[in-house]
Design a protein around this motif. Sequence first.
Motif, short mmCIF file in Angstrom:
data_model
loop_
_atom_site.label_atom_id
_atom_site.label_comp_id
_atom_site.label_asym_id
_atom_site.label_seq_id
_atom_site.Cartn_x
_atom_site.Cartn_y
_atom_site.Cartn_z
N GLY A 29 0.83 -1.20 0.00
CA GLY A 29 0.00 0.00 0.00
C GLY A 29 0.86 1.25 0.00
O GLY A 29 0.53 2.28 -0.60
N ASN B 15 -4.85 6.14 10.13
CA ASN B 15 -3.67 5.90 10.95
C ASN B 15 -3.06 7.29 11.12
O ASN B 15 -2.74 7.92 10.10
CB ASN B 15 -2.68 4.98 10.22
CG ASN B 15 -1.40 4.75 10.99
OD1 ASN B 15 -1.25 5.22 12.10
ND2 ASN B 15 -0.48 4.03 10.38
N ASP C 160 -6.81 6.85 0.66
CA ASP C 160 -6.08 5.69 1.19
C ASP C 160 -7.05 4.91 2.08
O ASP C 160 -7.36 5.33 3.20
CB ASP C 160 -4.86 6.18 1.97
CG ASP C 160 -4.03 5.03 2.54
OD1 ASP C 160 -4.50 3.87 2.52
OD2 ASP C 160 -2.90 5.29 3.02
N TYR D 46 -7.41 0.64 5.68
CA TYR D 46 -8.09 0.08 6.87
C TYR D 46 -9.59 -0.08 6.65
O TYR D 46 -10.36 -0.15 7.60
CB TYR D 46 -7.83 0.98 8.08
CG TYR D 46 -6.37 1.04 8.48
CD1 TYR D 46 -5.79 0.02 9.23
CD2 TYR D 46 -5.56 2.09 8.07
CE1 TYR D 46 -4.45 0.05 9.57
CE2 TYR D 46 -4.21 2.13 8.39
CZ TYR D 46 -3.66 1.11 9.15
OH TYR D 46 -2.33 1.14 9.48
N LYS E 119 -3.40 -4.95 6.02
CA LYS E 119 -4.16 -4.73 7.27
C LYS E 119 -5.37 -5.65 7.34
O LYS E 119 -5.59 -6.30 8.36
CB LYS E 119 -4.61 -3.27 7.36
CG LYS E 119 -3.53 -2.26 7.03
CD LYS E 119 -2.35 -2.30 7.99
CE LYS E 119 -1.27 -1.34 7.52
NZ LYS E 119 -0.11 -1.31 8.39
N ARG F 280 3.83 -7.81 1.09
CA ARG F 280 4.08 -6.58 0.34
C ARG F 280 3.22 -6.54 -0.93
O ARG F 280 3.71 -6.66 -2.05
CB ARG F 280 5.58 -6.43 -0.03
CG ARG F 280 6.55 -6.55 1.12
CD ARG F 280 6.18 -5.70 2.33
NE ARG F 280 6.04 -4.30 2.01
CZ ARG F 280 5.00 -3.55 2.42
NH1 ARG F 280 4.02 -4.04 3.15
NH2 ARG F 280 4.93 -2.30 2.06
N1 PLP Z 1 -1.49 3.64 4.40
C1 PLP Z 1 -1.61 3.73 5.74
C2 PLP Z 1 -2.52 4.75 6.32
C3 PLP Z 1 -0.88 2.88 6.58
O1 PLP Z 1 -1.00 2.96 7.91
C4 PLP Z 1 0.00 1.94 6.00
C5 PLP Z 1 0.83 1.05 6.84
O2 PLP Z 1 1.01 1.22 8.00
C6 PLP Z 1 0.07 1.88 4.60
C7 PLP Z 1 -0.67 2.75 3.84
C8 PLP Z 1 1.00 0.93 3.88
O3 PLP Z 1 0.64 -0.39 3.99
P1 PLP Z 1 1.55 -1.55 3.33
O4 PLP Z 1 2.06 -2.35 4.46
O5 PLP Z 1 0.59 -2.32 2.46
O6 PLP Z 1 2.62 -0.90 2.54
#
Ligand code: PLP
Length: 355
Positions: free
Chosen positions: A61, A136, A164, A167, A199, A207
């Motif tokens: 992500g 987050n 994004d 979650y 998540k 990944r």
């Molecule tokens: N976007 C947010 C808000 C996140 O908290 C995170 C990871 O903590 C990501 C993207 C990235 O996730 P990934 O582990 O798939 O790279």
Amino acid sequence: MSPTSTPRSSSRTPAPRPADGQTKYAPTPGIPALRKAIAEDYTRRGFTGIADANVVVSPGGKMSCYLAILATISAGDEVIIPAPYWVSYPEMVKLAGGTPVVVNAEDVTGFKITPAQLTAALTPKTRMVIINSPSNPTGAVYSRAELEALVAICVKANVWIMSDEIYENLVYDGQTTCSPATFSPEAARLTITVSGYAKSYSMTGWRLGTLVASDKALVAAVADLQSQISSNATTFAQFGALAVHQHPDKAKASLAEMGAVFDKRRLNLLAGLNAIPGLTCYRSQGAFYLFPNIKSFGLTSSQFADRLLEEELMAVVPGSAFGSEGYIRLSYATSDQVIAQGLERLARFCAKLKK
Ligand code: PLP
């Protein structure tokens, strides 16, 4: 490559086993069967104009966010980022040559920015607004009405929206999530939706991220960038992720099971934090974080975190890392025992500070 050019392109085809040797390079935007399954999934959820060619599977992500920003932001462009923000957004914008414009939200407003704040932050240089709901580090979730108001402003200003939604499956208190891309054809045209498997399915180490957008030129630009940066997301991991789409009932059941456990931990940690004199904590409705207010202790969030580490051997992330002074972030993606231990140490530390 055409999504129907190989026998594995059907989402009904069982995922190959590791012995099938899926260890070679794959098409840059992702294996056809996975792109097809992702496109079908978003279409079921009300997205319009999303076919296989509108999907890129990336190595995480995080990479999806970075590719979206790299593909749209040039030197001098401004990107509006609501704070508290996920730590990587401003850095990604700067790496792309852009300027982060931070708009602050506090716990008293549920950590959500208002339409008036967004309007005030827009300038002729604004190129993108980043929305992360559930959030987050705060766990805040925008309601549909709140998001619609923000998206209407973005549409009027004709700026990209990076939504994004990593979650998206972790919400509580009967809360639901919604996607800006589903609001209107104009919103769909401007929205880049980012998500991934880390998540929702605890596949952090695999990944695998996703990016979908109705703007095919944008998706092609993202794929071009990916081809120079990583070639493709790990091939056998992509075949593994197909299982999520091929067994939707199992995936739903495991989400429900995990969600129930997280919810119990959320409420337990929330009650424990709010019982500590001097601490107050906003009731998050998503993700797996709580973001308590530590302003009454008169320390910066870094000082608070450093001393907590030194004096109680307890690690938290200071709010300053997320652009918000006066808070710390706690994750409840851990065991009940660790949460109980953490609450005990934090209570002891706070009592000492109050003496
Ligand atoms: N976007 C947010 C808000 C996140 O908290 C995170 C990871 O903590 C990501 C993207 C990235 O996730 P990934 O582990 O798939 O790279």
